[in-house]
Write a protein that holds these residues in place. Structure first.
Motif, mmCIF file in Angstrom:
data_model
loop_
_atom_site.group_PDB
_atom_site.id
_atom_site.type_symbol
_atom_site.label_atom_id
_atom_site.label_comp_id
_atom_site.label_asym_id
_atom_site.label_seq_id
_atom_site.Cartn_x
_atom_site.Cartn_y
_atom_site.Cartn_z
ATOM 1 N N ASP A 193 7.713 14.561 3.768
ATOM 2 C CA ASP A 193 6.831 13.627 4.456
ATOM 3 C C ASP A 193 6.513 14.155 5.850
ATOM 4 O O ASP A 193 7.352 14.125 6.740
ATOM 5 N N ASP A 222 6.893 9.730 -5.575
ATOM 6 C CA ASP A 222 8.167 9.091 -5.839
ATOM 7 C C ASP A 222 9.174 10.199 -6.122
ATOM 8 O O ASP A 222 9.052 10.881 -7.139
ATOM 9 N N LEU A 238 13.449 -0.500 4.428
ATOM 10 C CA LEU A 238 13.954 -1.823 4.817
ATOM 11 C C LEU A 238 14.887 -2.366 3.749
ATOM 12 O O LEU A 238 15.927 -2.945 4.057
ATOM 13 N N PRO A 253 10.028 6.939 -0.782
ATOM 14 C CA PRO A 253 8.845 7.675 -1.233
ATOM 15 C C PRO A 253 8.266 8.551 -0.119
ATOM 16 O O PRO A 253 8.468 8.294 1.062
ATOM 17 N N ILE A 254 7.558 9.565 -0.530
ATOM 18 C CA ILE A 254 7.040 10.555 0.404
ATOM 19 C C ILE A 254 5.509 10.472 0.410
ATOM 20 O O ILE A 254 4.891 10.282 -0.632
ATOM 21 N N LEU A 255 4.938 10.621 1.607
ATOM 22 C CA LEU A 255 3.479 10.665 1.698
ATOM 23 C C LEU A 255 3.048 12.123 1.773
ATOM 24 O O LEU A 255 3.154 12.762 2.801
ATOM 25 N N TYR A 313 -1.804 0.313 7.220
ATOM 26 C CA TYR A 313 -0.692 -0.092 6.368
ATOM 27 C C TYR A 313 -1.091 -1.214 5.412
ATOM 28 O O TYR A 313 -0.315 -1.598 4.564
ATOM 29 N N THR A 342 0.846 -1.189 0.000
ATOM 30 C CA THR A 342 0.000 0.000 0.000
ATOM 31 C C THR A 342 0.884 1.243 0.000
ATOM 32 O O THR A 342 2.062 1.185 0.300
ATOM 33 N N LYS A 343 0.239 2.355 -0.346
ATOM 34 C CA LYS A 343 0.992 3.607 -0.385
ATOM 35 C C LYS A 343 1.522 3.956 0.986
ATOM 36 O O LYS A 343 2.597 4.497 1.131
ATOM 37 N N LYS A 344 0.743 3.631 2.022
ATOM 38 C CA LYS A 344 1.172 3.987 3.363
ATOM 39 C C LYS A 344 2.370 3.140 3.788
ATOM 40 O O LYS A 344 3.166 3.549 4.600
ATOM 41 N N MET A 345 2.481 1.945 3.247
ATOM 42 C CA MET A 345 3.535 1.026 3.680
ATOM 43 C C MET A 345 4.798 1.156 2.837
ATOM 44 O O MET A 345 5.882 0.807 3.288
ATOM 45 N N PRO A 387 6.922 3.482 1.883
ATOM 46 C CA PRO A 387 8.157 4.107 2.396
ATOM 47 C C PRO A 387 8.928 3.176 3.324
ATOM 48 O O PRO A 387 10.155 3.097 3.252
ATOM 49 N N GLN A 388 8.205 2.426 4.155
ATOM 50 C CA GLN A 388 8.881 1.512 5.077
ATOM 51 C C GLN A 388 9.558 0.369 4.315
ATOM 52 O O GLN A 388 10.638 -0.060 4.686
ATOM 53 N N LEU A 441 0.904 9.532 -2.813
ATOM 54 C CA LEU A 441 2.268 9.005 -2.741
ATOM 55 C C LEU A 441 3.144 9.730 -3.761
ATOM 56 O O LEU A 441 2.757 9.889 -4.917
ATOM 57 N N TRP A 490 -3.184 8.334 5.754
ATOM 58 C CA TRP A 490 -2.234 9.126 6.528
ATOM 59 C C TRP A 490 -2.718 10.566 6.612
ATOM 60 O O TRP A 490 -3.495 11.034 5.784
ATOM 61 N N VAL A 504 -1.688 7.458 -8.804
ATOM 62 C CA VAL A 504 -1.590 8.649 -7.946
ATOM 63 C C VAL A 504 -2.375 9.787 -8.577
ATOM 64 O O VAL A 504 -2.686 9.753 -9.768
#
Lengths: 220, 592
Positions: free
Chosen positions: B199, A194, A100, A186-188, B266, A90-93, A95-96, A192, B140, B186
């Protein structure tokens, strides 16, 4: 080095044919090196969605991923060789996930497990879903299915072995000069973003604004 | 874009029972709604809610959701409240014009409305006046727009409803990326400046929690009241113990938890928006992916909700097959939950291996019946997809009579009286009964707190009224009881399975003929089932077209998390993992 290369074309006396193994340093080292590491690919303990359940089943007794040397799931990316992206990104995930991936030491590999990680899957049209993790990080093996059966994941792992086998120590990026570059996270924002696509986004936004301006002028 | 069709019929003529009492008490502020329930005026909503809870005895608020009636120009917030003694719901609604979009918050009456109201704010953009912590929950902070509004379009928008006419225009597939302006999933608002791309979602999250404040210089500083030795620790979204991509922001005083705030979304996969575009049957495989451990019982919940609208019942054999599948699913889920609770306790993977071994045997049965081991997609409206053979029944009986009882007994023998498990679980994460009801928790969490509430008994669906079984209940409300109740429930499931497998008749498995595109009469229905994790509800609004007008999922895991802060407060940080494991969440269902 030139002498070594000549070895390939050097004639070998017939009586020595079965006793002499002619190779290059690169090939020989690559073979040993790849043989040593391909059967201990440690995945990261990292599950996203439904596919993670099948990944756990692959690690459990019936399918037993330990037969292939990959049972040691590392919770820390610093100790992992393989990231199995198991589920909807997902877009929220994302960036993490990119963070990683950046934290994993090289050599590192990515298996995109399931339809969602590969291209968005059944949730592609969702507003919060990324259409495939390969939009952000390089993927080595795609495993189709929704979710793929544990056997399919094991097959994907074997495909990864084949890929590792073929890598040459000389050509792999992580032994080249200089540091390898991290993937920008990536930035929220309103949606999203890029960072690599920012110039394109800027241009398109300007185009949209121009269009909007033209339409309001004609209407007034 | 085609104009949305009218979704409303004439209001109900007269009110009966408790609705009439409500009408008598509040007079003109209570008006009958179209299909079920009443509409309560906003200025008396709080008072009426207290009356409903205290005087009428509907203490359990099951579901809060909102519907966007764009044609009529208002939002409708729909509440379903139940009596703990059993029986049907009391449905009441509140309305607000689309440009005002404000409704009084009911968190002070039912704390369980907390997350559900936040979800309605996030996705529908309805403000709940008086809500203590109204901020986004699934998306978010900083996201542009409220996606479930009917006039909000997702980036890959094609048409209002499937099947899309453009899918094969020239005999080949078009990638969605090639079709849309941004070439990706997007979209950005016109007034947004890409040079300011930064962010801020986490900063905004912390500000919302009161962890930081924005100083006049624009910097983030700690607010005065927090300048102590407190420490903020983030667990997740990538954490081996969080059962998926779940994040907890924990405020610690030493090692003791002062406050815990769940952060989710998430895995927000937009089930509800996609569900509105899909035809009714197309949603069936999506329900598999809600709580992906229990796909069969998710199917059942959705089928029951739509069957309520259709007014049909499946034939006998299908009813039995449904019950058999749902109860097998309960065993699968509880085995999994216990295995991974032990994982969280530190018995790394060994108990889980034993649990998964039994699970695989049940999955084999699922695979033979439905064609898929995990995502079964087995139920249909008015029946099930495939019949099972006599051999299948024989093997299911072998499992139910021999194999599974031994497996459960083995778990019971090695785990229940284990010293370490008792030390780590007893008295940890206690949820008293009154709070369990107030927070709208469901399933094992509610029953472990001493409330014997089980939808299979309270409002029997399918053919559960025919079977002889007990509602498992435990009274301490701690982690240990939540573990024990899962063992108890597996025994009860085996009891039901024995009866069902012995009694299953021969015959049809589908009422009427199989249909790809069903037409559902206009109306509203809330179908709920007792899922292994708690009460799973589907609220469906139909406007008579082949697609649902609104498709809302009341997910038990999501609402059970409302009580997580309450359970964790005062415990050590190491207990968080165990308490979370004892609630047994699945992120596919939490985030939807």
């Amino acid at each position: 080095m030139d002498e070594l290369r000549d070895l390939n074309t050097m004639p070998v006396p017939s009586e020595l044919r079965n006793n002499v193994f002619v190779t290059t340093i690169d090939r020989f080292v690559s073979y040993l090196y790849n043989w040593g590491r391909k059967r201990s690919v440690w995945p990261m303990m990292f599950g996203l969605a439904c596919c993670a359940i099948e990944m756990i089943c692959a690690a459990a007794s019936r399918f037993d991923i330990a037969r292939f040397g990959s049972e040691l799931m590392r919770p820390s990316p610093r100790q992992a060789d393989l990231m199995i992206v198991s589920g909807t990104v997902t877009k929220k995930m994302v960036p993490q996930i990119v963070r990683l991936y950046n934290q994993m030491p090289e050599p590192k590999y990515v298996i995109s497990m399931g339809a969602c990680a590969t291209g968005g899957g059944p949730f592609k049209e969702g507003y919060n879903v990324v259409s495939g993790i390969d939009k952000f990080i390089p993927v080595d093996v795609y495993v189709p299915g929704c979710p793929p059966r544990p056997e399919a994941l094991l097959h994907g792992l074997l495909k990864l072995y084949e890929k590792i086998e073929r890598q040459s120590v000389r050509a792999v990026p992580w032994y080249q000069r200089g540091e390898s570059e991290a993937i920008p996270v990536p930035i929220l924002g309103p949606d999203l973003i890029d960072p690599r696509r920012l110039p394109e986004i800027r241009a398109r936004l300007a185009e949209l604004r121009a269009r909007q301006g033209a339409s309001t002028e004609t209407s007034s | 874009m085609t104009a949305p069709t009218k979704t409303k019929a004439a209001p109900l003529a007269e009110l009966k029972g408790d609705l009439a009492v409500l009408k008598e008490k509040f007079g003109d502020a209570v008006q009958p709604a179209e299909y079920e329930g009443v509409v309560i005026a906003n200025d008396v909503l709080l008072e009426a809610a207290r009356f409903i809870r205290d005087e009428l005895g509907y203490r359990y608020l099951s579901s809060v959701t909102a519907v966007d009636y764009i044609q009529e120009g208002y939002f409708e917030v729909v509440y379903h409240a139940y009596r703990l003694e059993g029986g049907g719901p009391l449905v009441f609604k509140a309305r607000t014009p689309r440009d005002v979009a404000t409704v009084p918050s009911l968190v002070s009456v039912w704390p369980g409305a907390d997350f559900q109201e936040r979800e309605a704010w996030d996705l529908m953009g309805i403000r709940f006046a008086g809500h203590p912590n109204l901020k986004r929950i699934l998306l978010w902070e900083g996201f542009y727009g409220h996606p479930l509004r009917k006039d909000w379009k997702e980036p890959y928008y094609e048409e209002e409803h499937k099947p899309f006419s453009s899918r094969w225009p020239s005999g080949h597939h078009i990638r969605a990326e090639d079709r849309v302006f941004w070439h990706d999933n997007v979209q950005y608002p016109l007034d947004w400046d890409p040079d300011q791309a930064e962010d801020t979602s986490d900063e905004l999250l912390y500000i919302g929690m009161g962890q930081f404040a924005r100083a006049e210089t624009g910097e983030l500083v700690e607010p005065r009241s927090l300048r102590t030795e407190r420490l903020v620790v983030n667990m997740g979204p990538q954490h081996p113990s969080t059962h998926g991509v779940f994040r907890m922001v924990v405020t610690l005083d030493g090692e003791t938890i002062v406050r815990l705030e769940p952060v989710m979304g998430y895995l927000h996969r937009n089930h509800e928006k996609i569900g509105e575009r899909n035809m009714y049957l197309q949603n069936m495989p999506y329900t598999d992916r809600l709580d992906y451990i229990c796909s069969m019982s998710n199917n059942l919940g959705y089928a029951i909700a739509v069957e309520k609208l259709l007014g049909i019942r499946p034939p006998e054999r299908a009813e039995y097959l449904r019950v058999i599948m749902a109860e097998f699913t309960r065993i699968v889920n509880h085995l999994w939950a216990i295995g991974f609770l032990l994982n969280d306790l530190g018995a790394f993977f060994t108990p889980a291996l034993y649990a998964i071994e039994e699970r695989e045997l049940i999955l084999d049965l699922f695979e033979e019946a439905s064609g898929s081991r995990m995502m079964c997609n087995y139920m249909r409206f008015g029946g099930v997809a495939h019949d099972v053979s006599d051999d299948w029944i024989a093997r299911a009986k072998e499992l139910v009579y021999n194999r599974l009882p031994r497996a459960i007994e083995e778990l019971d023998r090695y785990l229940t009286h284990n010293e370490l498990i008792k030390a780590r679980c007893q008295g940890v994460g206690v949820l008293p009964p009154d709070l369990a009801v107030a927070y709208s928790t469901a399933g094992p969490v509610l029953r472990a707190s001493g409330i014997p509430y089980d939808v299979r008994r309270a409002e029997p669906y399918s053919i559960y009224d025919r079977f002889d079984f007990d509602v498992a209940v435990r009274y301490n409300g701690d982690v240990y009881d939540r573990y024990l109740i899962r063992i108890d429930e597996m025994w009860q499931s085996l009891r039901i399975l024995r009866q069902a497998l012995d009694q299953i008749p021969k015959g049809e498995i589908q009422a009427g003929k199989k249909q790809y595109m069903i037409r559902v009469p206009a109306g509203q229905a809330y179908g709920r089932v007792e899922n292994p994790k708690g009460e799973l509800g589907f609220y469906i609004v139909s406007d008579g077209s082949p697609n649902p007008y609104r498709y809302h999922i009341r997910a038990p895991s999501f609402i059970n998390l409302t009580a997580l802060n309450e359970m964790c407060k005062g415990h050590k940080v190491a207990d968080v993992v165990v308490i979370l494991g004892s609630i047994d969440i699945v992120l596919g269902e939490v985030d939807r």
